[in-house]
Structures are given as C-alpha cells and as structure tokens.
Enzyme design. Structure first.
Site, PDB file in Angstrom:
ATOM      1  N   HIS A   1     -42.886 -16.520 -38.008  1.00 47.36           N
ATOM      2  CA  HIS A   1     -43.175 -15.084 -37.961  1.00 47.36           C
ATOM      3  C   HIS A   1     -44.557 -14.801 -38.577  1.00 47.36           C
ATOM      4  CE1 HIS A   1     -41.729 -10.830 -37.923  1.00 47.36           C
ATOM      5  NE2 HIS A   1     -42.457 -10.706 -39.023  1.00 47.36           N
TER       6      HIS A   1
ATOM      7  N   ASP B   1     -47.177 -11.803 -39.590  1.00 45.49           N
ATOM      8  CA  ASP B   1     -47.334 -10.377 -39.850  1.00 45.49           C
ATOM      9  C   ASP B   1     -48.807  -9.989 -39.726  1.00 45.49           C
ATOM     10  OD1 ASP B   1     -44.640  -9.411 -40.507  1.00 45.49           O
ATOM     11  OD2 ASP B   1     -44.753 -10.926 -42.091  1.00 45.49           O
TER      12      ASP B   1
ATOM     13  N   MET C   1     -51.558  -7.305 -39.704  1.00 49.37           N
ATOM     14  CA  MET C   1     -51.740  -5.937 -40.226  1.00 49.37           C
ATOM     15  C   MET C   1     -53.218  -5.564 -40.167  1.00 49.37           C
ATOM     16  SD  MET C   1     -49.299  -6.007 -43.576  1.00 49.37           S
ATOM     17  CE  MET C   1     -47.754  -6.932 -43.607  1.00 49.37           C
TER      18      MET C   1
ATOM     19  N   HIS D   1     -45.668 -10.283 -35.097  1.00 50.54           N
ATOM     20  CA  HIS D   1     -45.271  -8.908 -35.427  1.00 50.54           C
ATOM     21  C   HIS D   1     -46.542  -8.088 -35.649  1.00 50.54           C
ATOM     22  CE1 HIS D   1     -42.982  -6.215 -38.578  1.00 50.54           C
ATOM     23  NE2 HIS D   1     -43.369  -5.539 -37.519  1.00 50.54           N
TER      24      HIS D   1
ATOM     25  N   MET E   1     -48.372  -5.077 -36.720  1.00 54.10           N
ATOM     26  CA  MET E   1     -48.336  -3.806 -37.467  1.00 54.10           C
ATOM     27  C   MET E   1     -49.749  -3.248 -37.402  1.00 54.10           C
ATOM     28  SD  MET E   1     -45.863  -5.063 -40.525  1.00 54.10           S
ATOM     29  CE  MET E   1     -46.193  -6.769 -40.109  1.00 54.10           C
TER      30      MET E   1
ATOM     31  N   MET F   1     -36.679  -3.015 -38.697  1.00 46.93           N
ATOM     32  CA  MET F   1     -37.283  -3.142 -40.029  1.00 46.93           C
ATOM     33  C   MET F   1     -36.288  -2.665 -41.088  1.00 46.93           C
ATOM     34  SD  MET F   1     -40.162  -4.523 -39.542  1.00 46.93           S
ATOM     35  CE  MET F   1     -40.578  -4.542 -41.297  1.00 46.93           C
TER      36      MET F   1
ATOM     37  N   ASP G   1     -35.957  -7.694 -40.159  1.00 43.87           N
ATOM     38  CA  ASP G   1     -37.101  -8.092 -40.981  1.00 43.87           C
ATOM     39  C   ASP G   1     -37.203  -7.240 -42.242  1.00 43.87           C
ATOM     40  OD1 ASP G   1     -39.572  -8.918 -41.891  1.00 43.87           O
ATOM     41  OD2 ASP G   1     -40.713  -8.168 -40.170  1.00 43.87           O
TER      42      ASP G   1
HETATM   43  C1  DX5 Z   1     -43.191  -6.632 -43.930  1.00 40.03           C
HETATM   44  C2  DX5 Z   1     -43.194  -7.768 -42.961  1.00 40.03           C
HETATM   45  C3  DX5 Z   1     -42.179  -8.805 -43.222  1.00 40.03           C
HETATM   46  C4  DX5 Z   1     -42.294  -9.517 -44.553  1.00 40.03           C
HETATM   47  C5  DX5 Z   1     -40.893  -9.791 -45.003  1.00 40.03           C
HETATM   48  O1  DX5 Z   1     -44.084  -5.669 -43.461  1.00 40.03           O
HETATM   49  O2  DX5 Z   1     -42.995  -7.296 -41.643  1.00 40.03           O
HETATM   50  O3  DX5 Z   1     -42.153  -9.774 -42.174  1.00 40.03           O
HETATM   51  O4  DX5 Z   1     -42.992 -10.724 -44.498  1.00 40.03           O
HETATM   52  O5  DX5 Z   1     -40.966 -10.289 -46.275  1.00 40.03           O
HETATM   53  P1  DX5 Z   1     -39.683 -10.342 -47.214  1.00 40.03           P
HETATM   54  O6  DX5 Z   1     -38.727 -11.272 -46.545  1.00 40.03           O
HETATM   55  O7  DX5 Z   1     -40.230 -10.839 -48.492  1.00 40.03           O
HETATM   56  O8  DX5 Z   1     -39.162  -8.932 -47.291  1.00 40.03           O
HETATM   57 ZN    ZN Z   2     -42.724  -8.901 -40.106  1.00 37.26          ZN
END
Ligand code: DX5
Ligand code: ZN
Length: 214
Positions: free
Chosen positions: A30, A32, A34, A63, A65, A134, A170
């Site tokens: 996965h 992230d 951003m 993912h 964001m 989420m 997630d």
């Molecule tokens: C948060 C992310 C998650 C994050 C989850 O914005 O989308 O993927 O990495 O991390 P944990 O498992 O620590 O909540």
């Molecule tokens: Zn994520």
C-alpha cells in the site's frame, strides 16, 4: 483476509528493503500518495512508486490522497493486478478520475473520508473494483481506529450485493481489532504502524494474519 502493508510507517531511507520484508506474507503493498492539498501532508509520488515496483513482486495498492487523481494517475506504471484508488472528495470529478485510471488497464478503487456519507460513492459502484473505507481521517499514520467504521463496512457490504467489489479498510488496524474489522466484511486490511512501526515487520504481519482468524 489479505494484507496490504502501508509503507507510510516504513523507514523512507530503506524503502526497497522494507517492501521486501513482507514479500510472501502480504498480498499487496500500500502506497499513500499525498499532495499537501487534499491532506495536510506530503509523501511521495509516481517516481518513487515506479522505482519500488522493481523491488517487489506484490501487486501495488496505490492510495491517492491528492486533489488531481485524473491528472496524476497516468504517471504510475501499473498492470492488471495493481489497483489505484482515488477519493470521491478530490477536486477532479470522480468520473474523470475513474476513466483515467480505467484507461491504464489496472483495477479502479474509490475511497471516502470518515465524514463522507456512503451515498456519495453509490453512483460509482457499478464502475469500480475496490472500495477503500477510511477508518481514520486520511493524512497520517498511527491514528486510532474509529469504531463507527464497522457499521459502515456492514452497510457497504449490503450495498455491494453480489457485485465483484473488494472491500479494503485503512487506518488504525492492529492485532487487537483486526478480527472485528474482518468480521464486519473487510477483505483487505491496510496496516502501517502495526507492521512497520514494529521492530520485525514480517513477524508483525504474520501476527496480524493470525489475529484475523483467531
Ligand atoms: C492514512 C493512510 C494509511 C496509513 C495507515 O492517511 O491512508 O494508509 O498508512 O496507517 P496506520 O495503520 O498506522 O493507521
Ligand atoms: Zn492509505
């Protein structure tokens, strides 16, 4: 249950090694992504994800964001087994994001913030392969799981009916709550700090899998 370890909690100076640590245990990796606009945090983008795919055989679970998923999705090198997820709240209209991702030949995921009603994604269900629920506010790892996500997963399961859509969840998932999340209907569990926040990520990933069907 399938595991998708989030590299957000990994050591960014050793990403390839961290990715390899969960090989043979996890089912996805996965990422992230951003942009500092959609969420108040910046991570990495297509060059880093594309470089890492050469260090893992796992399908990529990307993912986004970011405000402009339709603009940036085509910069990821993806294949049929990978998934790119965009947020329904992004600035690009959802249908444009959907079409841009679909055009890459990969699977299409849609996600929503904890405060967005499920009804916001219902119009797109016939066109997606994956829904990422989420269970924390997107932006940061290490936050606490929001228990109201459990009802949301159950409701989503009903809305999906017999369509072939994967439910991924997630945020804030660990060995203590993973079983509840799976029982509610999650098929893919994303976990960052519960894996990469531990001294031995491979052992932590195995423990999560065990806890899920304990
Ligand atoms: C948060 C992310 C998650 C994050 C989850 O914005 O989308 O993927 O990495 O991390 P944990 O498992 O620590 O909540
Ligand atoms: Zn994520």
């Amino acid at each position: 249950m399938k595991l998708s370890p989030s590299l957000l909690s990994a050591d960014f100076g050793r990403l390839a090694e961290e990715a390899r640590a969960v090989e043979g245990i996890a089912s996805y990796l996965h990422f992230d992504v951003m942009d500092g606009h959609f969420v108040p945090n910046l991570t990495f983008g297509p060059p880093v994800v594309n470089a890492l795919r050469r260090h893992s055989t796992l399908p990529l679970d990307i993912h986004l964001m970011i405000d402009r998923p339709a603009l940036y999705a085509p910069r990821f090198e993806v294949g049929a087994e990978d998934v790119i997820t965009f947020h329904v709240e992004a600035k690009d209209p959802p249908r444009r994001a959907l079409e841009a991702i679909r055009g890459l030949g990969c699977r299409v995921g849609i996600s929503l913030r904890p405060g967005t009603p499920l009804s916001a994604i219902v119009p797109y269900l016939p066109e997606v392969d994956w829904v990422l629920v989420m269970s924390v506010e997107p932006g940061f790892g290490g936050q606490a799981f929001r228990p109201e996500a459990l009802d949301r997963i159950r409701n989503l399961r009903r809305l999906i009916g017999n369509r072939a859509i994967t439910i991924a969840v997630d945020g804030g998932i660990n060995a203590d709550n993973v079983r509840q999340v799976v029982e509610a209907g999650a098929e893919v569990i994303v976990a960052g700090s519960a894996i990469y926040g531990k001294p031995d990520p491979a052992a932590a990933a195995r423990e999560l899998l065990r806890a899920a069907d304990a």
